[in-house]
Design a protein around this motif. Structure first.
Motif, PDB file in Angstrom:
ATOM      1  N   ALA A 138       5.879  -2.307  -8.692  1.00 56.02           N
ATOM      2  CA  ALA A 138       4.485  -1.856  -8.723  1.00 56.02           C
ATOM      3  C   ALA A 138       3.519  -2.971  -8.336  1.00 56.02           C
ATOM      4  O   ALA A 138       2.308  -2.819  -8.473  1.00 56.02           O
ATOM      5  N   GLY A 139       4.057  -4.132  -7.893  1.00 56.86           N
ATOM      6  CA  GLY A 139       3.197  -5.206  -7.407  1.00 56.86           C
ATOM      7  C   GLY A 139       2.668  -6.139  -8.483  1.00 56.86           C
ATOM      8  O   GLY A 139       1.652  -6.794  -8.289  1.00 56.86           O
ATOM      9  N   LEU A 140       3.350  -6.222  -9.632  1.00 56.29           N
ATOM     10  CA  LEU A 140       2.934  -7.131 -10.706  1.00 56.29           C
ATOM     11  C   LEU A 140       3.926  -8.278 -10.799  1.00 56.29           C
ATOM     12  O   LEU A 140       5.118  -8.077 -10.597  1.00 56.29           O
ATOM     13  N   SER A 141       3.432  -9.455 -11.166  1.00 49.83           N
ATOM     14  CA  SER A 141       4.390 -10.525 -11.393  1.00 49.83           C
ATOM     15  C   SER A 141       4.838 -10.449 -12.856  1.00 49.83           C
ATOM     16  O   SER A 141       4.048 -10.089 -13.727  1.00 49.83           O
ATOM     17  N   PRO A 142       6.139 -10.748 -13.136  1.00 49.15           N
ATOM     18  CA  PRO A 142       6.668 -10.583 -14.497  1.00 49.15           C
ATOM     19  C   PRO A 142       5.824 -11.323 -15.543  1.00 49.15           C
ATOM     20  O   PRO A 142       5.723 -10.873 -16.689  1.00 49.15           O
ATOM     21  N   ARG A 143       5.178 -12.406 -15.138  1.00 46.10           N
ATOM     22  CA  ARG A 143       4.432 -13.185 -16.117  1.00 46.10           C
ATOM     23  C   ARG A 143       3.175 -12.427 -16.577  1.00 46.10           C
ATOM     24  O   ARG A 143       2.721 -12.596 -17.710  1.00 46.10           O
ATOM     25  N   ASP A 144       2.669 -11.518 -15.732  1.00 48.48           N
ATOM     26  CA  ASP A 144       1.513 -10.703 -16.133  1.00 48.48           C
ATOM     27  C   ASP A 144       1.860  -9.749 -17.271  1.00 48.48           C
ATOM     28  O   ASP A 144       0.980  -9.254 -17.973  1.00 48.48           O
ATOM     29  N   LEU A 145       3.169  -9.463 -17.423  1.00 42.23           N
ATOM     30  CA  LEU A 145       3.564  -8.449 -18.399  1.00 42.23           C
ATOM     31  C   LEU A 145       3.379  -8.909 -19.839  1.00 42.23           C
ATOM     32  O   LEU A 145       3.422  -8.102 -20.753  1.00 42.23           O
ATOM     33  N   ASP A 146       3.221 -10.212 -20.048  1.00 41.01           N
ATOM     34  CA  ASP A 146       3.025 -10.692 -21.412  1.00 41.01           C
ATOM     35  C   ASP A 146       1.577 -10.591 -21.868  1.00 41.01           C
ATOM     36  O   ASP A 146       1.255 -10.996 -22.974  1.00 41.01           O
ATOM     37  N   ARG A 147       0.741 -10.045 -21.021  1.00 47.94           N
ATOM     38  CA  ARG A 147      -0.670  -9.909 -21.398  1.00 47.94           C
ATOM     39  C   ARG A 147      -0.909  -8.609 -22.151  1.00 47.94           C
ATOM     40  O   ARG A 147      -0.217  -7.623 -21.961  1.00 47.94           O
ATOM     41  N   TYR A 148      -1.955  -8.637 -22.987  1.00 46.84           N
ATOM     42  CA  TYR A 148      -2.438  -7.428 -23.651  1.00 46.84           C
ATOM     43  C   TYR A 148      -3.440  -6.746 -22.718  1.00 46.84           C
ATOM     44  O   TYR A 148      -4.016  -7.398 -21.849  1.00 46.84           O
ATOM     45  N   ALA A 192      -4.173   2.492  -1.265  1.00 41.71           N
ATOM     46  CA  ALA A 192      -3.087   1.945  -0.451  1.00 41.71           C
ATOM     47  C   ALA A 192      -1.767   2.014  -1.220  1.00 41.71           C
ATOM     48  O   ALA A 192      -0.710   2.312  -0.659  1.00 41.71           O
ATOM     49  N   GLU A 193      -1.849   1.760  -2.520  1.00 41.20           N
ATOM     50  CA  GLU A 193      -0.678   1.825  -3.386  1.00 41.20           C
ATOM     51  C   GLU A 193      -0.107   3.249  -3.434  1.00 41.20           C
ATOM     52  O   GLU A 193       1.103   3.465  -3.306  1.00 41.20           O
ATOM     53  N   LEU A 194      -0.997   4.238  -3.598  1.00 41.09           N
ATOM     54  CA  LEU A 194      -0.544   5.630  -3.629  1.00 41.09           C
ATOM     55  C   LEU A 194       0.045   6.019  -2.276  1.00 41.09           C
ATOM     56  O   LEU A 194       1.039   6.745  -2.204  1.00 41.09           O
ATOM     57  N   ARG A 195      -0.562   5.504  -1.206  1.00 37.38           N
ATOM     58  CA  ARG A 195      -0.046   5.809   0.128  1.00 37.38           C
ATOM     59  C   ARG A 195       1.372   5.250   0.293  1.00 37.38           C
ATOM     60  O   ARG A 195       2.242   5.869   0.883  1.00 37.38           O
ATOM     61  N   ARG A 196       1.587   4.044  -0.292  1.00 40.24           N
ATOM     62  CA  ARG A 196       2.895   3.422  -0.193  1.00 40.24           C
ATOM     63  C   ARG A 196       3.941   4.275  -0.932  1.00 40.24           C
ATOM     64  O   ARG A 196       5.045   4.496  -0.443  1.00 40.24           O
ATOM     65  N   LEU A 197       3.569   4.778  -2.122  1.00 40.33           N
ATOM     66  CA  LEU A 197       4.487   5.635  -2.883  1.00 40.33           C
ATOM     67  C   LEU A 197       4.849   6.860  -2.063  1.00 40.33           C
ATOM     68  O   LEU A 197       5.973   7.350  -2.089  1.00 40.33           O
ATOM     69  N   CYS A 198       3.859   7.356  -1.339  1.00 42.80           N
ATOM     70  CA  CYS A 198       4.058   8.530  -0.517  1.00 42.80           C
ATOM     71  C   CYS A 198       4.990   8.205   0.648  1.00 42.80           C
ATOM     72  O   CYS A 198       5.916   8.955   0.950  1.00 42.80           O
ATOM     73  N   ASP A 199       4.775   7.043   1.272  1.00 43.58           N
ATOM     74  CA  ASP A 199       5.617   6.640   2.402  1.00 43.58           C
ATOM     75  C   ASP A 199       7.045   6.329   1.963  1.00 43.58           C
ATOM     76  O   ASP A 199       7.968   6.375   2.775  1.00 43.58           O
ATOM     77  N   GLU A 200       7.238   6.014   0.675  1.00 45.79           N
ATOM     78  CA  GLU A 200       8.588   5.833   0.132  1.00 45.79           C
ATOM     79  C   GLU A 200       9.336   7.158   0.011  1.00 45.79           C
ATOM     80  O   GLU A 200      10.499   7.184  -0.342  1.00 45.79           O
ATOM     81  N   GLY A 201       8.602   8.264   0.199  1.00 45.83           N
ATOM     82  CA  GLY A 201       9.249   9.561   0.142  1.00 45.83           C
ATOM     83  C   GLY A 201       8.890  10.387  -1.084  1.00 45.83           C
ATOM     84  O   GLY A 201       9.541  11.385  -1.374  1.00 45.83           O
ATOM     85  N   ARG A 202       7.862   9.977  -1.814  1.00 45.43           N
ATOM     86  CA  ARG A 202       7.432  10.808  -2.943  1.00 45.43           C
ATOM     87  C   ARG A 202       6.339  11.766  -2.477  1.00 45.43           C
ATOM     88  O   ARG A 202       5.652  11.502  -1.493  1.00 45.43           O
ATOM     89  N   ALA A 203       6.169  12.846  -3.221  1.00 46.95           N
ATOM     90  CA  ALA A 203       5.025  13.724  -3.001  1.00 46.95           C
ATOM     91  C   ALA A 203       3.909  13.224  -3.914  1.00 46.95           C
ATOM     92  O   ALA A 203       4.165  12.885  -5.063  1.00 46.95           O
ATOM     93  N   VAL A 204       2.700  13.131  -3.382  1.00 46.19           N
ATOM     94  CA  VAL A 204       1.585  12.596  -4.169  1.00 46.19           C
ATOM     95  C   VAL A 204       0.426  13.590  -4.164  1.00 46.19           C
ATOM     96  O   VAL A 204      -0.010  14.039  -3.105  1.00 46.19           O
ATOM     97  N   LEU A 205      -0.042  13.956  -5.365  1.00 48.77           N
ATOM     98  CA  LEU A 205      -1.228  14.806  -5.498  1.00 48.77           C
ATOM     99  C   LEU A 205      -2.325  13.959  -6.122  1.00 48.77           C
ATOM    100  O   LEU A 205      -2.184  13.482  -7.242  1.00 48.77           O
ATOM    101  N   VAL A 206      -3.411  13.724  -5.362  1.00 51.21           N
ATOM    102  CA  VAL A 206      -4.522  12.913  -5.857  1.00 51.21           C
ATOM    103  C   VAL A 206      -5.694  13.828  -6.166  1.00 51.21           C
ATOM    104  O   VAL A 206      -6.097  14.625  -5.323  1.00 51.21           O
ATOM    105  N   ILE A 207      -6.219  13.715  -7.383  1.00 52.98           N
ATOM    106  CA  ILE A 207      -7.381  14.503  -7.762  1.00 52.98           C
ATOM    107  C   ILE A 207      -8.561  13.551  -7.834  1.00 52.98           C
ATOM    108  O   ILE A 207      -8.500  12.543  -8.537  1.00 52.98           O
ATOM    109  N   THR A 208      -9.612  13.821  -7.070  1.00 50.10           N
ATOM    110  CA  THR A 208     -10.715  12.862  -7.020  1.00 50.10           C
ATOM    111  C   THR A 208     -12.017  13.534  -6.624  1.00 50.10           C
ATOM    112  O   THR A 208     -12.021  14.604  -6.014  1.00 50.10           O
TER     113      THR A 208
END
Lengths: 354, 224
Positions: A138-148, A192-208
């Protein structure tokens, strides 16, 4: 996998009134495609998301169908009739991942991002995967995961929410107003992130409600007004020439365009008229509009798909010429090749005059 | 002229504003653009006399402000519209009460509330509704009416339309422009949406990209 919504309606029963939140919605969404459902606040678009996940309150009645076909293990499932047990054990998180509105508020404030991701993986039974690898996807570095959560910037909180939605590797991602309150660079990054998920082959429904965000990500646009989908169209021709008067008004209201509002206000969902709900605000209304216009297929728009984008145009002596779409003739099936590598996409609109 | 000079403000150890100056002339639309977390909203609250800065002065039409919040006699000369209408109204009030509240506090006749509600496109059936019974767009219309009801000489719109659809945005900006043209009020439009600000202010936009160094210790990595 394919999501096929067919005649989906949602009613809320209140003392003395029924709220018509979603009326007769019909659309399809396949893997690798992104559909943006746009409309103003209170038109019913978030209710649609909750209906697909079976998360509506007890006073709601859902009718119609929302089928998931060609499931990973084969078979199909109707989300409307599926019992809670099936939704909880097979659908939420596993077949449909939810990217929530305001991700920072969605996270538990007293636990680190890592513990929340690990819990989700454990609950979904994905013991083979670690929080770190999921976060990296998802584009996070593992060290970010220790944050609240309060130590995460808006962009990082958004990625943690994406990681949670992806934990069960669902083929369908449902993003409910994922960009509310974010600034423009973050909106663009989220899209761009949602577009990438879509290009990976997922179906994406965006409500906006953000048309510019929708333009960045969507293959197709569904415009919702007063509980109904009033226009369903491939994104490119929609933004260059919307057909429903409401869609035209919304685009004209953008600061980059004419910046003029649509006169009047949408009707109350408790008292929708029998005819076209947009009639009181429409400049091209006639007596025909007192009948409810069905969502009908308009003339086909011809073109071809180039790098996943639909480009309007036509074939002249075997050569593709961009622009100058041929409008007219019979609508072909969505995305179906009509010879010569040519594709026809039908646009659907619920208006007697479009 | 609404003028802030050398404003510095800290929340605990975090210095949010560091020697910021800004002036807003009557009749002018000034856009203030910048990324999330750069201190735009804090500056807006200082200019609306709702936050006392650690140092620096704010003056309204030449008078230096001495008291803040309810102790500021110039408070009602400045209207403020917030990003999230739901957090900006008392949930027990009806929409008409929301709009009339400043009139009650200033002991002025309440008829103006009705007129303004209608000017902002609220229909009489909405007047008696409470915030949870209306949409974000309808509630923000009431908040704009509330900000205009005492005819402020300066108006500060802090991300006023971020939550709203394009049509409601264009409508609210149109109403504020009509008010500015009628009364000659100065308008400060704060937003991260540069496109909106350029259109609204006709290019009179101040881009604010403060040095990232002292900002927000709790936010170790910049948002990407």
């Amino acid at each position: 996998m394919k999501l096929r919504v067919d005649g989906l309606s949602v009613r809320f029963h209140l003392p003395g009134a029924d709220v018509h939140a979603v009326t007769d919605a019909r659309f399809e969404l396949r893997e690798g495609r992104c559909l943006a459902l746009v409309g103003e606040s209170g038109c019913g678009k978030s209710v649609m998301a909750h209906a697909l996940l079976g998360l509506l309150p007890g006073n709601a009645t859902v009718t119609g169908h929302a089928r998931l076909d060609d499931l990973p293990g084969g078979g199909s499932l109707d989300l409307v009739t599926a019992p809670e047990k099936v939704l909880a054990r097979q659908v939420r998180g596993r077949l449909i991942g939810l990217v929530p509105q305001s991700p920072a508020a969605h996270l538990t404030p007293v636990r680190t991002a890592r513990s929340q991701i690990a819990e989700t993986l454990r609950e979904l039974g994905r013991t083979g995967e670690s929080a770190d690898t999921l976060a990296e996807r998802a584009g996070l570095s593992p060290r970010d995961l220790d944050r609240y959560p309060h130590q995460l910037s808006g962009g990082m909180a958004q990625r943690v929410a994406n990681a949670l939605a992806l934990a069960g590797d669902p083929p369908l991602i449902l993003a409910d107003e994922p960009t509310t309150g974010l600034d423009r660079p973050l909106v663009d990054a989220t899209m761009a992130e949602l577009r990438r998920l879509c290009d990976e082959g997922r179906a994406v429904l965006v409500i906006t409600h953000d048309l510019r965000a929708a333009e960045r990500v969507a293959d197709e646009i569904a415009v919702m007004y007063a509980s109904r989908i009033v226009e369903l169209s491939p994104a490119e021709p929609f933004f260059s020439g919307p057909r429903h008067p409401y869609a035209r008004g919304l685009l004209d209201a953008l600061p980059s365009r004419r910046f003029v509002p649509i006169p009047g206000q949408p009707p109350e969902l408790t008292r929708l008229p029998d005819g076209c709900a947009f009639l009181p605000r429409c400049s091209s209304a006639t007596s025909a509009c007192e009948r409810q216009p069905p969502l009908h297929a308009g003339p086909a728009v011809n073109g071809q798909v180039v790098n996943g984008q639909f480009v309007e145009g036509q074939f002249v002596e075997g050569q593709f010429v961009e622009g100058q779409p041929v409008v007219g003739g019979q609508p072909a099936l969505d995305g179906q090749a009509a010879g010569n590598g040519q594709t026809s996409m039908s646009r659907k609109v619920a208006c007697h005059h479009a | 002229m609404l003028e802030a000079r050398d404003i510095t403000l800290s929340f605990g150890r975090h210095r949010v504003l560091d020697g910021v100056s800004l002036s807003l002339r009557p009749g002018e639309v000034l856009g203030l653009a910048g990324p999330s977390g750069c201190g735009k909203s804090t500056l807006a609250r200082v200019l609306a006399l709702l936050l006392r800065p650690s140092s620096g002065t704010v003056s309204v039409d030449g008078t230096v402000v001495k008291g803040w919040r309810h102790r500021a006699p110039q408070r009602t000369a400045i209207g403020l519209i917030f990003q999230q209408p739901r957090l900006a109204v008392d949930p027990r009030f009806t929409l008409l009460d929301v709009i009339a509240e400043p009139l009650r506090a200033a002991r002025r006749p309440l008829d103006r509330a009705h007129e303004l509600a209608e000017e902002l496109g609220l229909t009489p059936e909405l007047f008696g509704r409470r915030p949870h019974e209306v949409s974000d767009g309808q509630l923000q219309r009431a908040c704009v009416a509330r900000a205009l009801v005492l005819e402020p000489r300066y108006l500060i719109c802090d991300e006023m339309t971020t939550m709203l659809d394009a049509s409601t945005q264009a409508h609210l900006v149109g109403r504020i422009e009509a008010y500015r043209e009628r009364t000659g009020a100065g308008v400060l439009a704060v937003s991260h949406d540069a496109e909106l600000l350029h259109r609204w202010s006709d290019g009179n936009v101040r881009d604010w990209n403060p040095a990232p160094a002292p900002a927000r210790n709790a936010d170790p990595a910049p948002a990407s």
